[in-house]
Design a protein around this motif. Structure first.
Motif, mmCIF file in Angstrom:
data_model
loop_
_atom_site.group_PDB
_atom_site.id
_atom_site.type_symbol
_atom_site.label_atom_id
_atom_site.label_comp_id
_atom_site.label_asym_id
_atom_site.label_seq_id
_atom_site.Cartn_x
_atom_site.Cartn_y
_atom_site.Cartn_z
ATOM 1 N N VAL A 122 6.791 0.725 -12.306
ATOM 2 C CA VAL A 122 6.842 0.457 -10.867
ATOM 3 C C VAL A 122 7.539 1.584 -10.109
ATOM 4 O O VAL A 122 7.602 1.564 -8.886
ATOM 5 C CB VAL A 122 7.549 -0.884 -10.551
ATOM 6 C CG1 VAL A 122 6.845 -2.022 -11.246
ATOM 7 C CG2 VAL A 122 9.014 -0.839 -10.910
ATOM 8 N N ASP A 123 8.080 2.564 -10.837
ATOM 9 C CA ASP A 123 8.785 3.679 -10.208
ATOM 10 C C ASP A 123 7.790 4.775 -9.855
ATOM 11 O O ASP A 123 7.265 5.461 -10.725
ATOM 12 C CB ASP A 123 9.849 4.207 -11.178
ATOM 13 C CG ASP A 123 10.686 5.306 -10.553
ATOM 14 O OD1 ASP A 123 10.342 5.774 -9.439
ATOM 15 O OD2 ASP A 123 11.683 5.707 -11.177
ATOM 16 N N ALA A 124 7.534 4.924 -8.553
ATOM 17 C CA ALA A 124 6.515 5.882 -8.108
ATOM 18 C C ALA A 124 6.900 7.321 -8.443
ATOM 19 O O ALA A 124 6.038 8.193 -8.505
ATOM 20 C CB ALA A 124 6.279 5.736 -6.610
ATOM 21 N N ARG B 29 6.167 11.500 -4.991
ATOM 22 C CA ARG B 29 5.536 10.401 -5.703
ATOM 23 C C ARG B 29 4.601 10.993 -6.741
ATOM 24 O O ARG B 29 3.954 12.003 -6.514
ATOM 25 C CB ARG B 29 4.718 9.538 -4.747
ATOM 26 C CG ARG B 29 5.535 8.850 -3.685
ATOM 27 C CD ARG B 29 4.603 8.151 -2.716
ATOM 28 N NE ARG B 29 3.739 7.210 -3.403
ATOM 29 C CZ ARG B 29 4.111 5.978 -3.718
ATOM 30 N NH1 ARG B 29 5.289 5.552 -3.376
ATOM 31 N NH2 ARG B 29 3.298 5.175 -4.365
ATOM 32 N N THR B 34 0.428 3.980 -7.542
ATOM 33 C CA THR B 34 -0.058 2.658 -7.134
ATOM 34 C C THR B 34 -0.812 1.984 -8.277
ATOM 35 O O THR B 34 -0.652 0.798 -8.535
ATOM 36 C CB THR B 34 -0.973 2.792 -5.900
ATOM 37 O OG1 THR B 34 -0.234 3.447 -4.870
ATOM 38 C CG2 THR B 34 -1.437 1.441 -5.414
ATOM 39 N N LEU B 37 1.648 0.621 -10.712
ATOM 40 C CA LEU B 37 2.309 -0.563 -10.170
ATOM 41 C C LEU B 37 1.407 -1.783 -10.298
ATOM 42 O O LEU B 37 1.824 -2.849 -10.767
ATOM 43 C CB LEU B 37 2.674 -0.308 -8.703
ATOM 44 C CG LEU B 37 3.318 -1.457 -7.919
ATOM 45 C CD1 LEU B 37 4.641 -1.832 -8.528
ATOM 46 C CD2 LEU B 37 3.514 -1.061 -6.459
ATOM 47 N N LEU B 132 13.777 -4.454 -9.261
ATOM 48 C CA LEU B 132 12.537 -3.847 -8.743
ATOM 49 C C LEU B 132 12.826 -3.143 -7.421
ATOM 50 O O LEU B 132 12.361 -2.036 -7.169
ATOM 51 C CB LEU B 132 11.467 -4.918 -8.523
ATOM 52 C CG LEU B 132 10.817 -5.536 -9.756
ATOM 53 C CD1 LEU B 132 9.816 -6.606 -9.327
ATOM 54 C CD2 LEU B 132 10.120 -4.481 -10.585
ATOM 55 N N VAL B 137 11.110 -0.090 -5.177
ATOM 56 C CA VAL B 137 9.761 -0.451 -4.784
ATOM 57 C C VAL B 137 9.880 -0.988 -3.362
ATOM 58 O O VAL B 137 10.687 -1.869 -3.106
ATOM 59 C CB VAL B 137 9.159 -1.536 -5.698
ATOM 60 C CG1 VAL B 137 7.708 -1.795 -5.306
ATOM 61 C CG2 VAL B 137 9.256 -1.131 -7.150
ATOM 62 N N ARG B 141 5.052 -3.112 -0.177
ATOM 63 C CA ARG B 141 4.198 -2.799 -1.329
ATOM 64 C C ARG B 141 4.341 -3.857 -2.412
ATOM 65 O O ARG B 141 3.359 -4.293 -3.007
ATOM 66 C CB ARG B 141 4.587 -1.449 -1.926
ATOM 67 C CG ARG B 141 4.038 -0.263 -1.200
ATOM 68 C CD ARG B 141 4.678 1.012 -1.719
ATOM 69 N NE ARG B 141 4.272 1.353 -3.077
ATOM 70 C CZ ARG B 141 3.142 2.005 -3.348
ATOM 71 N NH1 ARG B 141 2.340 2.359 -2.389
ATOM 72 N NH2 ARG B 141 2.824 2.291 -4.591
ATOM 73 N N LEU B 142 5.588 -4.255 -2.664
ATOM 74 C CA LEU B 142 5.821 -5.240 -3.715
ATOM 75 C C LEU B 142 5.135 -6.562 -3.371
ATOM 76 O O LEU B 142 4.497 -7.185 -4.220
ATOM 77 C CB LEU B 142 7.329 -5.446 -3.914
ATOM 78 C CG LEU B 142 7.705 -6.382 -5.063
ATOM 79 C CD1 LEU B 142 7.144 -5.888 -6.384
ATOM 80 C CD2 LEU B 142 9.219 -6.521 -5.174
#
Lengths: 329, 303
Positions: A122-124, B29, B34, B37, B132, B137, B141-142
């Motif tokens: 989840v870490d971009a 990033r 994405t 995720l 998280l 995050v 988005r989450l």
């Protein structure tokens, strides 16, 4: 770096803000219940410091850490981490920070390793190509290599704590916020955590470590802040804190000379002078200890021994917070 | 960067010079962030044993109904039962429709309610939500990813019923031209399309409930509470839908159009009815999605 004492009523000014890893001003959290968990907090943690964030349970440490991380919205006040305002700069700041907030928390039915994979996924900003390398490194470092495949729910309290620390160290960090990292650890584990903190500090990482048990972290701290009932009642470099309460001069003489010695001490301006058999002591205040010796000799008192006792940090802690540990309210 | 940097190459790509007034360069990033995720969330939802058990439970419905119909075929009990059950012996495709019809009042909402009510509250209860958020995050988005996970699970639930129904129906009764509710028949190819349309409509009918569940999930740290509250909504909606005095609001009730999938089994389906069904779902998604967002992006995370 500037490390001047910043008392509860001396808010940190903007001067030197750039070199501080954490700066809060007027930070306040009033819960909907009306309870003020954190009250006008001016916290300043210089870069490179190991800051012991002390206070009994319920004194506002965790709420403060949650506000630093933008998990909880302050009622008033501002937070700067690594020179950037929070929560505005969260996306830039948070990847540089490793955290342990109010104990570890993971999915119970996933293995330790799968839980770390989840956090990494989840870490971009995390590079998937180095993932395995970083995961193995963090697990090994915390001694979890063998248990990495076991479901988290089978972990002991100590192993859970270690996994939480492993997650905080998935990347090299500029700042570590560790809330009660020694909770649930045996003495050996506590030593390892201290070692880890020292290691990180030597690598240049600023560490804020909270605890309600002073003794567990006192030795690794360069700075200490003491919280009580939502306020920062004392903060500064650790070496200066034991001094803040006046040290006591303790003179050993003969029983016959005790009264005379007491009169000399009182005459010099020492306060709270007490006599107990052949021992006389009093609070030095601003009186230099060498003056005490000279005055005693001058008055013809037999001096068999002279000691200066600084109150330990523990005593300061107990004095300021009203307790060593247990719940504050 | 701390000197503790590992030798596996820089783990952080820094872009200098983009922030003139601040001391910290932004951290780039990674490509595919994405996707990672989303994949992580889907693996979490679909990999969880509880969720798999729920899907297996739903899959049992068409299996049991199919076997029951087959066993009673040719006896006095043949064709007895609600709705589309009597049609199954004519055509295995009707097992899909009959199973969806049987699951719509309770089993399907229950499954969807569990997945969506758990989405945020489950992470909050486990304490994983705070970790998280500090990764970090972004909260919006989450929430979107959590919504996607819950929607995927709802789709998986409907598809499970459909696939098992189709397999069991085809094996026990064969797939033929469909004799429609309003008379007349359509050829096999068209019938399969129409049943696929029924499955899609039922799936879309769950989206409003997913949004409701997601909103409840942001209100509490007790997942079971959010689940229960979510499951109650379609039940209350069905009750209100049955009171004539409330006819003014009934077209906007969550469950009002759920059974309108039957339109697709008429010779010329009334697209207006189908579209208003989807429109009502879209309205519920918009309202409760917005509420969930407003709540989640401002809430204190103190779990």
């Amino acid at each position: 770096m500037s490390t001047a004492l910043a008392g509860a009523d001396g808010p940190a000014g903007p001067v030197g803000a750039g070199v501080d890893a954490i700066v809060t001003q007027g930070l306040t959290k009033r819960f909907r219940s009306g309870q003020v968990a954190v009250d006008d907090l001016a916290l300043r943690v210089p870069r490179g410091a190991v800051y012991g964030f002390l206070g009994p349970n319920g004194s506002g440490k965790t709420t403060t850490i949650r506000m630093l991380l933008a998990l909880v919205r302050p009622t008033r006040g501002t937070v700067q981490l690594l020179g950037e305002p929070m929560p505005t700069a969260a996306a830039r700041v948070l990847p540089r920070i490793g955290t342990l907030v109010e104990g570890p928390a993971f999915h119970p039915y996933l293995s330790g390793r799968a839980n770390l994979e989840r956090l990494d996924a989840v870490d971009a900003t995390a590079d998937p190509r180095t993932r395995d390398h970083r995961l193995e490194g963090a697990l090994e470092r915390l001694g979890l290599g063998a248990a990495a495949g076991k479901p988290y729910r089978q972990y002991s309290l100590g192993m859970k704590q270690r996994l939480g620390l492993a997650a905080a160290l998935l990347h090299p960090r500029e700042l570590l916020l560790l809330d009660e990292p020694t909770n649930g650890l045996d003495p050996q584990g506590t030593r390892e955590v201290r070692h880890l903190i020292r290691e990180q500090a030597q690598a240049g990482t600023t560490v804020l470590v909270s605890s309600h048990l002073l003794a567990e972290i006192e030795q690794v701290c360069t700075h200490v802040g003491i919280m009580s009932k939502g306020r920062l009642v004392r903060s500064g470099e650790r070496s200066t804190l034991g001094d803040v309460r006046a040290a006591r001069a303790r003179v050993t003489t003969t029983v016959e000379h005790a009264t005379a010695a007491a009169e000399v001490l009182a005459g010099l301006g020492l306060s709270d002078v007490r006599v107990e058999n052949d021992v006389v002591d009093g609070v030095l205040g601003s009186v230099a200890v060498e003056k005490v010796t000279a005055a005693l000799v001058h008055a013809g008192v037999d001096v068999l021994g002279l000691a200066v006792r600084r109150p330990s940090l523990e005593q300061v802690f107990v004095e300021l917070t009203g307790e060593g540990f247990d719940v504050a309210r | 960067m701390s000197p503790a940097e590992s030798g596996a190459g820089p783990s952080v790509v820094e872009r200098p010079g983009t922030a003139a007034t601040t001391s910290l360069p932004p951290i780039a990033r990674r490509r595919g962030a994405t996707r990672r995720l989303v994949a992580s969330e889907l693996a979490l939802v679909l990999g969880r044993r509880r969720n798999r058990v729920l899907l297996v439970g739903l899959g049992l419905v068409p299996l049991l109904v199919g076997v029951m119909v087959r066993v009673t075929q040719g006896t006095a009990l043949e064709g007895q039962g609600p709705g589309f059950i009597g049609r199954i012996v004519e055509n295995g495709l009707f097992l899909v429709v009959a199973s969806l019809f049987l699951c719509l009042p309770f089993l399907l909402p229950l499954t969807v309610g569990i997945a969506s009510g758990d989405a945020v509250a489950g992470e909050a209860a486990a304490g994983t939500l705070r970790y998280l958020l500090v990764v970090p995050v972004d909260r919006t988005r989450l929430l979107l990813v959590k919504a996607l996970g819950a929607l995927t699970f709802a789709a998986a639930a409907v598809v499970t019923i459909a696939v098992v129904g189709l397999a069991v129906g085809a094996a026990l009764f064969g797939v033929h031209d469909i004799a429609l509710l309003s008379g007349g028949t359509v050829p096999v190819g068209d019938s399969v399309l129409r049943v696929a349309g029924v499955v899609a409509f039922v799936g879309m009918s769950m989206t409003g409930l997913v949004a409701v569940g997601l909103f409840f999930s942001t209100l509490t740290e007790v997942p079971i509470g959010a689940m229960a509250a979510t499951v109650v909504v379609p039940i209350v909606s069905a009750v209100l839908d049955s009171l004539p005095a409330l006819s003014a609001i009934q077209p906007w009730l969550l469950t009002h159009h759920w059974l309108d999938f039957a339109e697709l089994l008429r010779i010329s389906p009334d697209t207006g009815t189908l579209l208003s069904g989807l429109g009502v779902q879209a309205a519920w998604v918009a309202v409760f999605g917005a509420l969930a967002w407003a709540r989640f992006t401002t809430a204190d995370v103190s779990s």
